[in-house]
Scaffold this motif. Structure first.
Motif, PDB file in Angstrom:
ATOM      1  N   THR A 128     -15.051  13.037  -0.545  1.00  0.00           N
ATOM      2  CA  THR A 128     -14.438  14.147   0.196  1.00  0.00           C
ATOM      3  C   THR A 128     -14.551  13.899   1.696  1.00  0.00           C
ATOM      4  O   THR A 128     -13.572  14.063   2.444  1.00  0.00           O
ATOM      5  CB  THR A 128     -15.106  15.478  -0.182  1.00  0.00           C
ATOM      6  N   LYS A 129     -15.739  13.523   2.162  1.00  0.00           N
ATOM      7  CA  LYS A 129     -15.918  13.209   3.584  1.00  0.00           C
ATOM      8  C   LYS A 129     -15.059  12.014   3.976  1.00  0.00           C
ATOM      9  O   LYS A 129     -14.418  12.021   5.038  1.00  0.00           O
ATOM     10  CB  LYS A 129     -17.389  12.907   3.879  1.00  0.00           C
ATOM     11  N   PHE A 130     -15.036  11.002   3.147  1.00  0.00           N
ATOM     12  CA  PHE A 130     -14.249   9.799   3.426  1.00  0.00           C
ATOM     13  C   PHE A 130     -12.781  10.160   3.643  1.00  0.00           C
ATOM     14  O   PHE A 130     -12.152   9.715   4.612  1.00  0.00           O
ATOM     15  CB  PHE A 130     -14.393   8.815   2.259  1.00  0.00           C
ATOM     16  N   SER A 131     -12.225  10.978   2.764  1.00  0.00           N
ATOM     17  CA  SER A 131     -10.808  11.346   2.862  1.00  0.00           C
ATOM     18  C   SER A 131     -10.564  12.271   4.044  1.00  0.00           C
ATOM     19  O   SER A 131      -9.574  12.122   4.769  1.00  0.00           O
ATOM     20  CB  SER A 131     -10.356  12.014   1.555  1.00  0.00           C
ATOM     21  N   ARG A 132     -11.486  13.222   4.273  1.00  0.00           N
ATOM     22  CA  ARG A 132     -11.319  14.145   5.393  1.00  0.00           C
ATOM     23  C   ARG A 132     -11.300  13.402   6.728  1.00  0.00           C
ATOM     24  O   ARG A 132     -10.469  13.686   7.601  1.00  0.00           O
ATOM     25  CB  ARG A 132     -12.442  15.186   5.385  1.00  0.00           C
ATOM     26  N   GLN A 133     -12.199  12.435   6.885  1.00  0.00           N
ATOM     27  CA  GLN A 133     -12.241  11.689   8.142  1.00  0.00           C
ATOM     28  C   GLN A 133     -11.038  10.762   8.281  1.00  0.00           C
ATOM     29  O   GLN A 133     -10.553  10.542   9.396  1.00  0.00           O
ATOM     30  CB  GLN A 133     -13.551  10.910   8.227  1.00  0.00           C
ATOM     31  N   ALA A 134     -10.537  10.231   7.169  1.00  0.00           N
ATOM     32  CA  ALA A 134      -9.303   9.443   7.240  1.00  0.00           C
ATOM     33  C   ALA A 134      -8.154  10.303   7.746  1.00  0.00           C
ATOM     34  O   ALA A 134      -7.365   9.879   8.606  1.00  0.00           O
ATOM     35  CB  ALA A 134      -8.970   8.871   5.856  1.00  0.00           C
ATOM     36  N   HIS A 135      -8.064  11.527   7.253  1.00  0.00           N
ATOM     37  CA  HIS A 135      -7.006  12.435   7.706  1.00  0.00           C
ATOM     38  C   HIS A 135      -7.180  12.782   9.180  1.00  0.00           C
ATOM     39  O   HIS A 135      -6.204  12.823   9.943  1.00  0.00           O
ATOM     40  CB  HIS A 135      -7.036  13.713   6.859  1.00  0.00           C
ATOM     41  N   ILE A 158      -0.079  13.170   5.911  1.00  0.00           N
ATOM     42  CA  ILE A 158      -1.373  13.620   5.396  1.00  0.00           C
ATOM     43  C   ILE A 158      -1.156  14.639   4.280  1.00  0.00           C
ATOM     44  O   ILE A 158      -0.472  15.648   4.453  1.00  0.00           O
ATOM     45  CB  ILE A 158      -2.218  14.252   6.517  1.00  0.00           C
ATOM     46  N   VAL A 159      -1.747  14.366   3.129  1.00  0.00           N
ATOM     47  CA  VAL A 159      -1.780  15.315   2.009  1.00  0.00           C
ATOM     48  C   VAL A 159      -3.220  15.799   1.912  1.00  0.00           C
ATOM     49  O   VAL A 159      -4.090  15.095   1.398  1.00  0.00           O
ATOM     50  CB  VAL A 159      -1.318  14.657   0.696  1.00  0.00           C
ATOM     51  N   SER A 160      -3.480  16.968   2.433  1.00  0.00           N
ATOM     52  CA  SER A 160      -4.859  17.399   2.679  1.00  0.00           C
ATOM     53  C   SER A 160      -5.702  17.487   1.413  1.00  0.00           C
ATOM     54  O   SER A 160      -6.923  17.300   1.465  1.00  0.00           O
ATOM     55  CB  SER A 160      -4.871  18.750   3.403  1.00  0.00           C
ATOM     56  N   ASP A 161      -5.095  17.770   0.270  1.00  0.00           N
ATOM     57  CA  ASP A 161      -5.879  17.886  -0.957  1.00  0.00           C
ATOM     58  C   ASP A 161      -5.885  16.588  -1.768  1.00  0.00           C
ATOM     59  O   ASP A 161      -6.331  16.581  -2.924  1.00  0.00           O
ATOM     60  CB  ASP A 161      -5.374  19.042  -1.816  1.00  0.00           C
ATOM     61  N   TYR A 162      -5.403  15.501  -1.173  1.00  0.00           N
ATOM     62  CA  TYR A 162      -5.445  14.196  -1.851  1.00  0.00           C
ATOM     63  C   TYR A 162      -6.773  13.526  -1.485  1.00  0.00           C
ATOM     64  O   TYR A 162      -6.959  13.038  -0.371  1.00  0.00           O
ATOM     65  CB  TYR A 162      -4.263  13.327  -1.420  1.00  0.00           C
ATOM     66  N   ILE A 163      -7.699  13.526  -2.419  1.00  0.00           N
ATOM     67  CA  ILE A 163      -9.038  12.988  -2.210  1.00  0.00           C
ATOM     68  C   ILE A 163      -9.153  11.672  -2.957  1.00  0.00           C
ATOM     69  O   ILE A 163      -8.976  11.613  -4.181  1.00  0.00           O
ATOM     70  CB  ILE A 163     -10.121  13.965  -2.690  1.00  0.00           C
ATOM     71  N   LEU A 164      -9.436  10.608  -2.220  1.00  0.00           N
ATOM     72  CA  LEU A 164      -9.586   9.299  -2.843  1.00  0.00           C
ATOM     73  C   LEU A 164     -10.816   9.303  -3.748  1.00  0.00           C
ATOM     74  O   LEU A 164     -11.770  10.024  -3.506  1.00  0.00           O
ATOM     75  CB  LEU A 164      -9.735   8.227  -1.757  1.00  0.00           C
ATOM     76  N   GLY A 200      -1.616   8.659  -0.323  1.00  0.00           N
ATOM     77  CA  GLY A 200      -1.164   9.925  -0.889  1.00  0.00           C
ATOM     78  C   GLY A 200      -0.491   9.636  -2.218  1.00  0.00           C
ATOM     79  O   GLY A 200      -0.478   8.484  -2.686  1.00  0.00           O
ATOM     80  N   PRO A 201       0.081  10.652  -2.859  1.00  0.00           N
ATOM     81  CA  PRO A 201       0.764  10.424  -4.138  1.00  0.00           C
ATOM     82  C   PRO A 201       1.819   9.327  -4.017  1.00  0.00           C
ATOM     83  O   PRO A 201       2.661   9.356  -3.129  1.00  0.00           O
ATOM     84  CB  PRO A 201       1.401  11.792  -4.418  1.00  0.00           C
ATOM     85  N   GLY A 202       1.740   8.345  -4.878  1.00  0.00           N
ATOM     86  CA  GLY A 202       2.659   7.214  -4.862  1.00  0.00           C
ATOM     87  C   GLY A 202       2.116   5.986  -4.167  1.00  0.00           C
ATOM     88  O   GLY A 202       2.654   4.882  -4.339  1.00  0.00           O
ATOM     89  N   SER A 203       1.056   6.148  -3.355  1.00  0.00           N
ATOM     90  CA  SER A 203       0.455   4.989  -2.682  1.00  0.00           C
ATOM     91  C   SER A 203      -0.198   4.066  -3.704  1.00  0.00           C
ATOM     92  O   SER A 203      -0.647   4.504  -4.771  1.00  0.00           O
ATOM     93  CB  SER A 203      -0.604   5.445  -1.671  1.00  0.00           C
ATOM     94  N   LEU A 242       0.798  -1.210   0.000  1.00  0.00           N
ATOM     95  CA  LEU A 242       0.000   0.000   0.000  1.00  0.00           C
ATOM     96  C   LEU A 242       0.842   1.276   0.000  1.00  0.00           C
ATOM     97  O   LEU A 242       0.457   2.267  -0.626  1.00  0.00           O
ATOM     98  CB  LEU A 242      -0.939   0.003   1.211  1.00  0.00           C
ATOM     99  N   ARG A 243       1.981   1.273   0.697  1.00  0.00           N
ATOM    100  CA  ARG A 243       2.767   2.511   0.708  1.00  0.00           C
ATOM    101  C   ARG A 243       3.424   2.757  -0.646  1.00  0.00           C
ATOM    102  O   ARG A 243       3.706   3.905  -0.993  1.00  0.00           O
ATOM    103  CB  ARG A 243       3.792   2.501   1.829  1.00  0.00           C
ATOM    104  N   GLY A 244       3.631   1.690  -1.445  1.00  0.00           N
ATOM    105  CA  GLY A 244       4.137   1.864  -2.803  1.00  0.00           C
ATOM    106  C   GLY A 244       5.367   2.729  -2.856  1.00  0.00           C
ATOM    107  O   GLY A 244       6.361   2.465  -2.170  1.00  0.00           O
ATOM    108  N   SER A 245       5.280   3.813  -3.632  1.00  0.00           N
ATOM    109  CA  SER A 245       6.414   4.744  -3.756  1.00  0.00           C
ATOM    110  C   SER A 245       6.115   6.074  -3.068  1.00  0.00           C
ATOM    111  O   SER A 245       6.746   7.093  -3.376  1.00  0.00           O
ATOM    112  CB  SER A 245       6.731   4.984  -5.237  1.00  0.00           C
ATOM    113  N   ASN A 246       5.157   6.063  -2.134  1.00  0.00           N
ATOM    114  CA  ASN A 246       4.806   7.284  -1.419  1.00  0.00           C
ATOM    115  C   ASN A 246       6.017   7.772  -0.619  1.00  0.00           C
ATOM    116  O   ASN A 246       6.451   7.100   0.331  1.00  0.00           O
ATOM    117  CB  ASN A 246       3.621   7.002  -0.480  1.00  0.00           C
TER     118      ASN A 246
END
Length: 320
Positions: free
Chosen positions: A276-283, A306-312, A90-93, A70-74
């Motif tokens: 958006t809610k899903f990602s915000r609560q994960a953060h 946490i990358v705040s603007d990274y929305i799944l 986040g980017p690279g995950s 899951l962490r990939g190249s993050n």
């Protein structure tokens, strides 16, 4: 859609989760079923032979491999020691889908009919006195945090009984939470506790009345849960046979009971996903975990993951 089945121990949540999953698969949806209960009976409820279920791989055994995947190249997660169960992508995950083909899924998942299934693993003798069961369900939480599912797909999770789900932020990982409730004070007490805890987090709760014998049972539930009552399931010879090891085709479920399950299915498919809610609560819950214990344990500021603007969401998947 990510679906949780919760309720008092013995209320029938595993049975209802299996009926929902099998009904959705029978209707043509892709379905992933995850057993996150300390009592691991989801596989047999879905129709797996008990001996096969006993030998089934456990997600908890693949935690290190799952973190690596899951962490990939993050770049914000350079090693597994810095990845908590709450760590958001986040980017690279590496992002997952229900039909994903990766080494962890190949090793830990199997097929029960058309359903892709995995189990966390139960509480073993060697865990006594030294381990918390929530460390085992961490694998499920990590999968949910990185899984991109669509509205016509279902991830059905059989959760721990009662309000134990609130021991982590996993209760916010679902589009729908179906709370199985018997017509008893103890059972509606679990509903009231769950609803109170969830009130501040915009958790979508619907109640399934189970083991209904008469109209008075329905009226009792309506008095206590009001408009949250979405469907009721009566006593079932089909379910009784399944609990004795004879799991028939879902089409053989009594018509009234199948209509109840279909009502839940339609309730889930007609809703919209809120990425958006899903990602915000994960953060939010990752920041809590980092500040309360993660930072001290790792010696790093894990809130920087946490990358705040990274929305799944599906927009992150490659076009096919």
């Amino acid at each position: 859609m990510k679906i949780a089945f919760v309720g008092k121990g013995g209320s029938g949540k595993t049975t209802l989760a299996s009926l929902f999953a099998r009904h959705a698969a029978d209707a043509g949806s892709r379905v992933m079923a995850l057993d996150a209960d300390i009592n691991q009976h989801f596989a047999t409820a879905l129709g797996m032979d008990p001996e096969t279920a006993e030998r089934h791989p456990r997600l908890a055994e693949y935690m290190s491999d799952l973190k690596t995947l899951l962490r990939g190249s993050n770049p914000r997660i350079p090693n597994n020691d810095l990845m908590l169960k709450t760590t958001p992508p986040g980017p690279g995950s590496t992002l997952l889908t229900l039909e994903d083909d990766n080494p962890v899924f190949e090793a830990a998942f199997s097929r029960i009919g058309d359903i892709r299934f995995a189990a966390t693993g139960g509480f073993d003798t060697e865990d006594l006195g030294i381990a918390c069961y929530h460390s085992k369900v961490g694998a499920v939480e990590m999968i949910l945090n990185h899984l991109i599912d669509r509205t016509d797909e279902f991830v059905v999770v059989d959760m721990v009984a009662g309000a134990e789900a609130f021991a982590s932020g996993m209760f916010t990982r679902f589009d729908h939470t179906f709370l199985v409730c018997e017509p008893t004070l103890r059972s509606v007490g679990v509903y009231e506790q769950y609803a109170a805890y969830a009130a501040d987090y915009d958790v979508n709760i619907a109640v399934i009345g189970n083991k209904i014998d008469e109209d008075d049972d329905i009226e009792f539930l309506k008095r206590h849960v009001g408009d949250d009552l979405a469907a009721v399931v009566g006593r079932s010879r089909y379910v009784k046979a399944a609990e004795r090891g004879v799991v028939g085709p879902i089409s053989e479920l009594e018509p009234d009971n199948r209509q109840a399950i279909d009502r839940l299915h339609r309730c889930a498919t007609t809703a919209t996903k809120n990425w958006t809610k899903f990602s915000r609560q994960a953060h939010e819950f990752h920041a809590r975990a980092a500040k309360s214990w993660g930072n001290d344990r790792t010696g790093s500021d894990l809130t920087q993951q946490i990358v705040s603007d990274y929305i799944l969401g599906p927009h992150l998947l490659p076009e096919v």
